[in-house]
Motif scaffolding. Structure first.
Motif, PDB file in Angstrom:
ATOM      1  N   LEU A  29       7.150   8.893 -11.322  1.00 39.62           N
ATOM      2  CA  LEU A  29       7.236   7.665 -10.534  1.00 39.62           C
ATOM      3  C   LEU A  29       8.438   6.831 -10.970  1.00 39.62           C
ATOM      4  CD1 LEU A  29       6.064   5.770  -8.379  1.00 39.62           C
ATOM      5  CD2 LEU A  29       4.561   4.830 -10.168  1.00 39.62           C
ATOM      6  N   VAL A  30       8.669   6.733 -12.269  1.00 39.43           N
ATOM      7  CA  VAL A  30       9.835   6.004 -12.795  1.00 39.43           C
ATOM      8  C   VAL A  30      11.117   6.612 -12.237  1.00 39.43           C
ATOM      9  CG1 VAL A  30      11.203   5.527 -14.874  1.00 39.43           C
ATOM     10  CG2 VAL A  30       8.733   5.181 -14.912  1.00 39.43           C
ATOM     11  N   ASN A  31      11.226   7.927 -12.292  1.00 37.48           N
ATOM     12  CA  ASN A  31      12.443   8.590 -11.807  1.00 37.48           C
ATOM     13  C   ASN A  31      12.628   8.405 -10.306  1.00 37.48           C
ATOM     14  OD1 ASN A  31      13.156   9.469 -14.387  1.00 37.48           O
ATOM     15  ND2 ASN A  31      11.966  11.338 -14.190  1.00 37.48           N
ATOM     16  N   ASP A  32      11.528   8.474  -9.547  1.00 40.43           N
ATOM     17  CA  ASP A  32      11.608   8.232  -8.105  1.00 40.43           C
ATOM     18  C   ASP A  32      12.101   6.821  -7.823  1.00 40.43           C
ATOM     19  OD1 ASP A  32      10.598  10.776  -7.650  1.00 40.43           O
ATOM     20  OD2 ASP A  32       8.592  10.076  -7.049  1.00 40.43           O
ATOM     21  N   LEU A  33      11.536   5.848  -8.526  1.00 40.21           N
ATOM     22  CA  LEU A  33      11.925   4.460  -8.308  1.00 40.21           C
ATOM     23  C   LEU A  33      13.367   4.219  -8.765  1.00 40.21           C
ATOM     24  CD1 LEU A  33      11.288   1.677  -7.287  1.00 40.21           C
ATOM     25  CD2 LEU A  33      10.185   1.172  -9.479  1.00 40.21           C
ATOM     26  N   ALA A  34      13.759   4.816  -9.878  1.00 42.36           N
ATOM     27  CA  ALA A  34      15.144   4.677 -10.337  1.00 42.36           C
ATOM     28  C   ALA A  34      16.107   5.218  -9.284  1.00 42.36           C
ATOM     29  CB  ALA A  34      15.334   5.392 -11.673  1.00 42.36           C
ATOM     30  N   THR A 110       1.203   5.875  -2.159  1.00 46.45           N
ATOM     31  CA  THR A 110       1.095   7.338  -2.078  1.00 46.45           C
ATOM     32  C   THR A 110       0.878   7.930  -3.465  1.00 46.45           C
ATOM     33  OG1 THR A 110       2.501   7.390  -0.115  1.00 46.45           O
ATOM     34  CG2 THR A 110       2.303   9.445  -1.367  1.00 46.45           C
ATOM     35  N   TYR A 111       1.671   7.493  -4.419  1.00 43.61           N
ATOM     36  CA  TYR A 111       1.557   7.982  -5.795  1.00 43.61           C
ATOM     37  C   TYR A 111       0.180   7.658  -6.364  1.00 43.61           C
ATOM     38  CZ  TYR A 111       2.356   8.499 -10.785  1.00 43.61           C
ATOM     39  OH  TYR A 111       2.262   8.879 -12.104  1.00 43.61           O
ATOM     40  N   ARG A 112      -0.255   6.427  -6.198  1.00 43.59           N
ATOM     41  CA  ARG A 112      -1.551   5.974  -6.731  1.00 43.59           C
ATOM     42  C   ARG A 112      -2.693   6.767  -6.115  1.00 43.59           C
ATOM     43  NH1 ARG A 112      -2.944   0.336  -4.599  1.00 43.59           N
ATOM     44  NH2 ARG A 112      -3.414   1.691  -2.851  1.00 43.59           N
TER      45      ARG A 112
END
Length: 124
Positions: A29-34, A110-112
Motif C-alpha cells: 500500500l505504501v508503494n502504491d501510494l508513493a 479496495t486495499y482494506r
C-alpha cells in the motif's frame, strides 16, 4: 557537522525507522501510494528519476488511513502531512489535493476490503 546537525540527522533516521516499522505489513500500500503521489506530484518533487521521493509522505499517510471515514478525511490527512513535513506554502491550499484524496480513498477502501477478506475465516 555540528552537534545540532547531528541531532537532526539522528531524529530523521529515527522517524524513518518508525514509519517503516509502523507500515511493515502494508508496504504494498505504501508503494502504491508513493507511486500515486509521484505521478500527481502535488508539491513538485518529481525530477523524473527520483521515484521514491514521496515515500516518507506515503508512509505517513498510510499510518493515518485506518480511522478515515471518507475522501474529506483523506484530504485533511494529505494536506496535514504536506504542511507538517514541508510547510503551508509548499503544501498549498487544502483543495489542491482534492483529486488525489479521492483516488487515495478509493485505493484505500479496495486495499482494506481485500485485506479484511483475506483475514476472514473461510467456510469449508
Amino acid at each position: 557537522m555540528g552537534s545540532e546537525d547531528e541531532d537532526w540527522v539522528l531524529q530523521a533516521k529515527a522517524a524513518n525507522a518508525e514509519r517503516h516499522t509502523r507500515t511493515a505489513g502494508r508496504r504494498d500500500l505504501v508503494n502504491d501510494l508513493a507511486s500515486m503521489l509521484f505521478v500527481a506530484d502535488p508539491i513538485g518533487l518529481d525530477s523524473g528519476t527520483n521515484t521514491d521521493e514521496y515515500l516518507p509522505e506515503a508512509e505517513t499517510v498510510v499510518i493515518g488511513l485506518p480511522p478515515t471515514a471518507g475522501p474529506d478525511d483523506v484530504l485533511t490527512l494529505l494536506h496535514t502531512t504536506f504542511v507538517t513535513l514541508f510547510d503551508s506554502d509548499i503544501a498549498g491550499p487544502r483543495n489542491r489535493h482534492t483529486e488525489l484524496a479521492g483516488r487515495t480513498w478509493k485505493h484505500w477502501v479496495t486495499y482494506r476490503d481485500q485485506s479484511s477478506d483475506n483475514e476472514s475465516p473461510r467456510s469449508t
